[in-house]
Design a protein around this motif. Structure first.
Motif, PDB file in Angstrom:
ATOM      1  N   LEU A   1       1.010  -1.169   0.198  1.00 16.01           N
ATOM      2  CA  LEU A   1      -0.068   0.019   0.069  1.00 16.01           C
ATOM      3  C   LEU A   1       0.837   1.269   0.055  1.00 16.01           C
ATOM      4  CD1 LEU A   1      -2.903  -1.057   2.474  1.00 16.01           C
ATOM      5  CD2 LEU A   1      -2.901  -0.850   0.069  1.00 16.01           C
ATOM      6  N   LEU A   2       1.957   1.016   0.744  1.00 14.74           N
ATOM      7  CA  LEU A   2       2.867   2.253   0.557  1.00 14.74           C
ATOM      8  C   LEU A   2       3.483   2.638  -0.537  1.00 14.74           C
ATOM      9  CD1 LEU A   2       4.532   4.387   2.200  1.00 14.74           C
ATOM     10  CD2 LEU A   2       6.529   2.787   2.563  1.00 14.74           C
ATOM     11  N   CYS A   3       3.815   1.547  -1.435  1.00 12.58           N
ATOM     12  CA  CYS A   3       4.461   1.785  -2.830  1.00 12.58           C
ATOM     13  C   CYS A   3       3.214   2.299  -3.701  1.00 12.58           C
ATOM     14  CB  CYS A   3       4.916   0.407  -3.202  1.00 12.58           C
ATOM     15  SG  CYS A   3       6.249  -0.323  -2.345  1.00 12.58           S
ATOM     16  N   VAL A   4       2.067   1.793  -3.609  1.00 13.59           N
ATOM     17  CA  VAL A   4       0.798   2.332  -4.493  1.00 13.59           C
ATOM     18  C   VAL A   4       0.752   3.815  -4.006  1.00 13.59           C
ATOM     19  CG1 VAL A   4      -1.513   2.080  -4.936  1.00 13.59           C
ATOM     20  CG2 VAL A   4      -0.093   0.081  -4.914  1.00 13.59           C
ATOM     21  N   GLY A   5       0.741   4.276  -2.762  1.00 11.44           N
ATOM     22  CA  GLY A   5       0.668   5.507  -2.549  1.00 11.44           C
ATOM     23  C   GLY A   5       1.732   6.348  -2.848  1.00 11.44           C
ATOM     24  N   LEU A   6       3.008   6.000  -2.970  1.00  8.20           N
ATOM     25  CA  LEU A   6       3.854   6.874  -3.398  1.00  8.20           C
ATOM     26  C   LEU A   6       3.946   6.927  -5.000  1.00  8.20           C
ATOM     27  CD1 LEU A   6       6.925   5.007  -1.769  1.00  8.20           C
ATOM     28  CD2 LEU A   6       6.244   7.654  -1.313  1.00  8.20           C
TER      29      LEU A   6
END
Length: 476
Positions: free
Chosen positions: A5-10
């Motif tokens: 989710l962090l990668c998608v958010g970035l």
């Protein structure tokens, strides 16, 4: 789960923050008419809505690249996800935006002509050759992969599906862009999104599988490849689509001929690349999660990422859902392969100055391309994929250098393109020097240092050349 989710958010944040910055550097002009409005021909220059053009662009650039590449990249571990995120935001999406928007500013011209204008005649001829080779390799890769999956699903000979897909490619390459591509590809684009989201939700709510189980922060900095393949520079060649891909530079001019306003550029070009980056993240995470580790993933793959797609789709969605997911993976390469041949036709038409309004003129250029493509389908898929990777990233570096020259000539911040151009140049040269199968097989240390020195010399030469050209324009 949190890391995914962090990668998608970035990636999403990158679209709004860095994408806006890139757009500001370029300097869109809302009232400036686009080629679709100034020179419509009913074949390739056809105005289409922003949403439709976005979905077509996403399908054009996607293919099996953001699926097969990340699956192969997953063998290196979670480090692949870092490259997808930062490569997509700072290199891939920038590359796609400028390849599209510079084309918009130059009447929808293809990449070789743009390279010739800003880097010189030698670059134009080099790009013509490289672009045609790349597009032929893409066309072949994106025929073999879906034909293989269809054969696996039906039990029929793959040669039958090769013939069917080739026939479709020829039709799609010749007919006006709004008759087939513009009509059906937005639906296929929606199917692609549905498939990717569906698989992600399936593994999140699965009782048997966990998304990125047991992944630690240290794993993102560690090479976990079970075949002892070096992460540098192979990972940056393996994962092209989803991070940065020169193939996209051949596709963006297709939609540069169709967008109705320059303000649509960030959503269509930068945004489609971010969308592809998310798809790449999904498949990388699925590959890392479904089999429980890179060793099991390597066994399941057995040399062909299509095996992983088949296992994951059926395992998470069952027979019916798996069939729909695999159908999406089949459609993806087909909807990029046809536009690859279409782009090759247009590049040749610009080179030979042959009008494409009449069908017979389009056939003259298309038929030889398909004949060569048919021959190349007989070459082993793994060999084609490796050559595709090198040709792809070389084209990306050249397009980024072209964009840097464009920005310098217009007295704008060229470093947003120069820095990723330098990085990709080092990647390609280091890979060629170190690869035992495609290059010279030199030690990785010597290869990297040599690549760095050559890139610095090339950068000095190119910046000096661009500065002289800028002074000539300013004083004239």
């Amino acid at each position: 789960m949190l890391y995914f989710l962090l990668c998608v958010g970035l990636l999403i944040a990158g679209y709004f923050i860095y994408g806006s910055f890139v757009e500001k550097v370029f300097g869109v002009k809302q009232n400036r008419q686009t080629p679709a409005l100034t020179q419509p021909d009913g074949v390739d220059y056809v105005p289409m809505s922003k949403g439709k053009v976005y979905l077509i662009q996403l399908l054009n650039i996607a293919g099996v690249g953001p699926i097969f590449g990340p699956i192969l990249g997953a063998l290196y571990g979670p480090a692949a996800m870092i490259w997808i995120v930062f490569g997509c935001i700072f290199a891939g999406a920038v590359h796609d935006y400028f390849s599209g928007m510079i084309s918009v500013r130059h009447n929808g011209q293809s990449v070789p002509n743009l390279a010739g204008k800003y880097l010189g005649t030698g670059a134009k001829h080099f790009m013509n050759v490289f672009a045609i080779i790349l597009l032929l390799l893409v066309g072949v890769v994106f025929i073999s992969a879906p034909a293989g999956l269809l054969a696996k699903l039906t039990g029929l000979d793959a040669a039958i599906f090769l013939g069917i897909i080739f026939t479709y490619y020829l039709i799609a390459t010749l007919v006006p862009v709004d008759k087939l591509i513009g009509r059906f590809y937005p639906f296929f684009g929606a199917l692609l999104v549905f498939m990717s989201v569906g698989l992600t939700l399936a593994i999140i709510f699965s009782s048997e599988h966990t998304l990125l189980p047991g992944v630690q922060v240290s794993d993102f900095m560690t090479n976990l490849n079970p075949n002892d393949m070096p992460l540098w520079p192979a990972l940056f060649i393996t994962i092209a689509c989803g991070a940065v891909s020169g193939f996209h530079a051949t596709q963006s001019p297709l939609m540069a001929r169709c967008i109705e306003n320059e303000e649509n550029g960030r959503f269509v070009f930068y945004g489609a690349m971010i969308g592809e980056g998310i798809i790449a993240l999904i498949w990388c995470a699925l590959a890392l999660s479904f089999f429980g580790g890179v060793d099991a993933l390597n066994i399941a793959m057995n040399g062909n990422p299509a095996n992983v797609v088949y296992e994951i789709s059926n395992g998470l969605l069952g027979a019916v859902g798996g069939f729909l997911a695999i159908l999406g993976v089949i459609i993806l390469p087909i909807t990029s392969g046809d536009t690859a041949f279409r782009s090759a036709r247009l590049i040749l038409s610009e080179f030979f100055n042959i009008s494409q309004k009449k069908l017979n003129k389009r056939l003259i250029l298309a038929l030889p391309l398909f004949a060569i493509g048919a021959i190349l389908t007989q070459v082993d898929f793994g060999i084609i994929w490796r050559y595709f990777g090198v040709a792809n990233q070389t084209t990306a570096a050249l397009m980024l250098w072209t964009a840097a020259a464009y920005l310098m000539q217009h007295q704008k911040n060229h470093w947003i393109c120069t820095i990723p151009a330098m990085f990709m140049t080092v990647v390609v040269i280091a890979f060629i020097f170190s690869s035992a199968t495609l290059g010279f097989g030199l030690p990785i240390g010597i290869s990297t240092v040599s690549a760095g020195v050559i890139t610095l010399l090339a950068t000095f030469f190119l910046l000096n050349r661009m500065l002289r050209a800028d002074k000539l324009i300013t004083t004239s």
